[in-house]
Design a protein around this motif. Structure first.
Motif, PDB file in Angstrom:
ATOM      1  N   UNK A  69       0.856  -1.186   0.000  1.00 27.79           N
ATOM      2  CA  UNK A  69       0.000   0.000   0.000  1.00 27.79           C
ATOM      3  C   UNK A  69       0.891   1.234   0.000  1.00 27.79           C
ATOM      4  N   UNK A  70       0.559   2.170  -0.890  1.00 22.26           N
ATOM      5  CA  UNK A  70       1.340   3.396  -1.012  1.00 22.26           C
ATOM      6  C   UNK A  70       0.425   4.598  -0.800  1.00 22.26           C
ATOM      7  N   UNK A  71       0.858   5.492   0.059  1.00 27.16           N
ATOM      8  CA  UNK A  71       0.039   6.683   0.282  1.00 27.16           C
ATOM      9  C   UNK A  71       0.882   7.763   0.936  1.00 27.16           C
ATOM     10  N   UNK A  72       0.489   9.010   0.690  1.00 24.79           N
ATOM     11  CA  UNK A  72       1.179  10.132   1.305  1.00 24.79           C
ATOM     12  C   UNK A  72       0.221  10.959   2.141  1.00 24.79           C
ATOM     13  N   UNK A 116      -0.775   5.605  13.175  1.00 22.67           N
ATOM     14  CA  UNK A 116      -2.014   4.937  12.760  1.00 22.67           C
ATOM     15  C   UNK A 116      -2.096   4.804  11.235  1.00 22.67           C
ATOM     16  N   UNK A 117      -1.014   5.132  10.552  1.00 27.63           N
ATOM     17  CA  UNK A 117      -1.016   5.184   9.093  1.00 27.63           C
ATOM     18  C   UNK A 117      -0.284   3.961   8.555  1.00 27.63           C
ATOM     19  N   UNK A 118      -1.001   2.874   8.352  1.00 30.28           N
ATOM     20  CA  UNK A 118      -0.377   1.596   8.004  1.00 30.28           C
ATOM     21  C   UNK A 118      -0.138   1.496   6.497  1.00 30.28           C
ATOM     22  N   UNK A 119       0.966   2.082   6.060  1.00 33.19           N
ATOM     23  CA  UNK A 119       1.313   2.015   4.633  1.00 33.19           C
ATOM     24  C   UNK A 119       2.705   1.400   4.481  1.00 33.19           C
ATOM     25  N   UNK A 120       2.918   0.735   3.356  1.00 26.30           N
ATOM     26  CA  UNK A 120       4.249   0.185   3.078  1.00 26.30           C
ATOM     27  C   UNK A 120       5.149   1.227   2.442  1.00 26.30           C
ATOM     28  N   UNK A 121       4.543   2.033   1.583  1.00 29.75           N
ATOM     29  CA  UNK A 121       5.313   3.030   0.850  1.00 29.75           C
ATOM     30  C   UNK A 121       4.718   4.400   1.172  1.00 29.75           C
ATOM     31  N   UNK A 122       5.569   5.273   1.679  1.00 32.94           N
ATOM     32  CA  UNK A 122       5.076   6.558   2.168  1.00 32.94           C
ATOM     33  C   UNK A 122       5.380   7.673   1.164  1.00 32.94           C
ATOM     34  N   UNK A 161      -3.889   9.660  -8.383  1.00 36.84           N
ATOM     35  CA  UNK A 161      -3.455  11.027  -8.650  1.00 36.84           C
ATOM     36  C   UNK A 161      -3.253  11.768  -7.345  1.00 36.84           C
ATOM     37  N   UNK A 162      -3.228  13.080  -7.451  1.00 42.39           N
ATOM     38  CA  UNK A 162      -3.030  13.899  -6.263  1.00 42.39           C
ATOM     39  C   UNK A 162      -4.287  13.854  -5.394  1.00 42.39           C
ATOM     40  N   UNK A 163      -4.126  13.515  -4.121  1.00 46.71           N
ATOM     41  CA  UNK A 163      -5.253  13.499  -3.192  1.00 46.71           C
ATOM     42  C   UNK A 163      -5.478  14.938  -2.722  1.00 46.71           C
ATOM     43  N   UNK A 164      -6.672  15.435  -2.981  1.00 48.32           N
ATOM     44  CA  UNK A 164      -6.936  16.852  -2.760  1.00 48.32           C
ATOM     45  C   UNK A 164      -7.181  17.168  -1.283  1.00 48.32           C
ATOM     46  N   UNK A 165      -7.156  18.443  -0.987  1.00 46.14           N
ATOM     47  CA  UNK A 165      -7.296  18.893   0.393  1.00 46.14           C
ATOM     48  C   UNK A 165      -8.640  18.583   1.008  1.00 46.14           C
ATOM     49  N   UNK A 166      -9.664  18.345   0.163  1.00 45.07           N
ATOM     50  CA  UNK A 166     -10.990  18.056   0.714  1.00 45.07           C
ATOM     51  C   UNK A 166     -11.258  16.553   0.849  1.00 45.07           C
ATOM     52  N   UNK A 167     -10.226  15.728   0.686  1.00 42.76           N
ATOM     53  CA  UNK A 167     -10.401  14.278   0.915  1.00 42.76           C
ATOM     54  C   UNK A 167     -10.753  14.049   2.385  1.00 42.76           C
ATOM     55  N   UNK A 168     -11.594  13.032   2.615  1.00 40.22           N
ATOM     56  CA  UNK A 168     -12.035  12.767   3.993  1.00 40.22           C
ATOM     57  C   UNK A 168     -11.097  11.752   4.655  1.00 40.22           C
ATOM     58  N   UNK A 169     -10.697  12.084   5.852  1.00 39.88           N
ATOM     59  CA  UNK A 169      -9.771  11.211   6.569  1.00 39.88           C
ATOM     60  C   UNK A 169     -10.385   9.830   6.788  1.00 39.88           C
ATOM     61  N   UNK A 170     -11.687   9.784   7.086  1.00 39.38           N
ATOM     62  CA  UNK A 170     -12.313   8.477   7.346  1.00 39.38           C
ATOM     63  C   UNK A 170     -12.268   7.586   6.098  1.00 39.38           C
ATOM     64  N   UNK A 171     -12.318   8.213   4.917  1.00 39.72           N
ATOM     65  CA  UNK A 171     -12.221   7.423   3.683  1.00 39.72           C
ATOM     66  C   UNK A 171     -10.799   6.899   3.474  1.00 39.72           C
ATOM     67  N   UNK A 172      -9.835   7.732   3.793  1.00 35.85           N
ATOM     68  CA  UNK A 172      -8.441   7.317   3.640  1.00 35.85           C
ATOM     69  C   UNK A 172      -8.128   6.162   4.605  1.00 35.85           C
ATOM     70  N   UNK A 173      -8.579   6.291   5.829  1.00 32.45           N
ATOM     71  CA  UNK A 173      -8.307   5.232   6.802  1.00 32.45           C
ATOM     72  C   UNK A 173      -9.049   3.947   6.411  1.00 32.45           C
TER      73      UNK A 173
END
Lengths: 56, 391
Positions: free
Chosen positions: B30-33, B66-72, B367-379
């Protein structure tokens, strides 16, 4: 700027390569490698600084 | 790095490296920033996060456990504005400096390179950037031989060094304390994007394709060795991680197929192949839709890129590129903004079912995750990735 400077096209990764500097100096009394190492490293940083502005 | 963190780091690294080489790791990596969506979850506004490095690092430190990603993918800001302010750069407006303190940054697109500059640029690009472009894009450096101009250049170059030091220190800290593995080292661009983004602008380069196409081709060719060199230099000696290549005008349908094949692709292909010859893989950050060009992209040497799926048809990408190139994506960024945790989890399952197959796949936002992305969706995405992502 001299005509020579105007016509000079630096290789990618350089602005003022060490060999150009050495030609101007006509040689140095000390160990060239000691001076060259940091010259080239800092020259590369200058190059990266310039190209940073077109890599937005 | 303590033993537990070292073990975690090694597991994540193995997962990433295996997928990059088209292999099948123990789990789907999983990759996420952490984009600027994090700002609203801190006590700070955008200006504080952009300008104050300590606050930016703290925002990352607070969420990484709390951010369980393999690639940051890194912290919340792409740029450190003081470097730009120091030279009076016209290229950007930043929160609190030209924009509201609660706004993200904006690029100010102009023809900073004029059509009549082509010959000088092609003849000596580094000289032209130093003597024509930099004074033109910088209010403080308009007169390079003045005290104001010289001090601006000194300020900005010091800030450039400070920025690189901050970045190195931040990544060192995150690696040692949280076992994060970075996505890439070094950065490059497609030469057409170098020309079209910061130099000629969208309007300028599209007109150039009609009025002076030979100049566009010549300029792109001249840029190729510079973009190879810039990537390798920025990465230090590293060839293990891919080099980031954010791609813009090559996305369909900015260019028609003839323009893409003749003016966008040849020079970018040369950059990718040049990097690969040095052992450096390209992180093909294909923002937008690249579906019509997949067959051409498939001509690249095996494993020379990791292909990022944004709006590209994922099934076609898998069919045409899969097995020979690692794919990354599977989570539309719009779903992270407008979706629900349930919808996000369904999408994760669907993407893993369709794309993970025998490996060579990394789950991430395309793509670029925008500033209005919801944290609950990301988690929810990260949670579902672990639930469904075991081979």
């Amino acid at each position: 700027m001299s005509e020579k400077e105007k016509k000079f096209v630096p290789e990618p990764g350089t602005c003022t390569p060490w060999k150009v500097k050495m030609e101007e100096l006509g040689g140095i009394p000390g160990n060239e490698e000691i001076v060259k190492k940091d010259w080239e490293r800092l020259d590369e940083t200058a190059y990266n600084f310039l190209w940073f502005w077109v890599h937005r | 790095m303590n033993e537990k963190v070292a073990k975690l780091y090694q597991e994540r690294l193995n997962r990433y490296m295996t997928a990059l080489d088209c292999g099948k790791p123990d789990k789907v990596p999983v990759s996420f920033g952490i984009g600027d969506w994090i700002v609203k979850h801190t006590e700070n506004n955008f200006q504080e996060i952009f300008y104050d490095w300590e606050k930016s690092i703290k925002a990352v430190d607070d969420i990484l456990p709390e951010f369980d990603v393999d690639v940051f993918g890194g912290g919340p800001t792409l740029w450190w504005p003081p470097m730009w302010d120091a030279i009076g750069s016209k290229l950007y407006k930043f929160p609190g400096m030209g924009l509201d303190e609660n706004s993200t940054f904006q690029f100010v697109e102009e023809e900073y390179m004029k059509a009549e500059d082509y010959d000088a640029f092609i003849a000596n690009p580094t000289e032209w950037i130093a003597t024509t472009y930099l004074p033109r894009i910088s209010t403080e450096f308009e007169n390079p031989s003045s005290l104001r101009g010289i001090s601006a250049l000194i300020r900005s170059s010091v800030a450039f060094a400070e920025y690189n030091n901050y970045m190195g220190a931040s990544w060192g800290k995150w690696t040692v304390e949280h076992g994060v593995v970075g996505q890439f080292t070094g950065m490059t661009k497609a030469p057409f994007d170098t020309l079209g983004d910061a130099l000629r602008s969208m309007k300028g380069i599209l007109l150039d394709l009609r009025r002076r196409p030979e100049k566009v081709a010549a300029a792109c060719e001249v840029i190729v060795p510079h973009n190879i060199n810039y990537a390798l230099s920025g990465a230090g000696a590293d060839t293990r991680f891919p080099c980031f290549a954010p791609l813009h005008r090559g996305s369909y349908p900015f260019l028609n197929p003839y323009q893409w094949e003749n003016y966008y692709w040849p020079s970018f292909k040369a950059v990718i192949e040049g990097l690969w010859a040095k052992g450096k893989r390209t992180y093909f950050y294909a923002e937008g839709d690249w579906t019509p060009y997949l067959e051409k992209i498939a001509e690249l040497p095996d494993k020379s890129i990791v292909f990022d799926i944004d709006l590209t048809d994922a099934k076609k990408a898998k069919e045409i590129l899969g097995g020979r190139f690692c794919l990354i994506g599977g989570m539309p960024t719009t779903l992270l903004t407008y979706g629900t945790p349930e919808k996000v989890k369904e999408q994760v399952k669907r993407s893993i079912d369709e794309l993970a197959g025998d490996g060579g796949f990394i789950l991430g936002a395309g793509g670029v995750v925008m500033g209005d992305a919801k944290k609950e969706n990301i988690m929810a995405m990260l949670e579902a990735a672990r639930e469904y992502g075991t081979y």
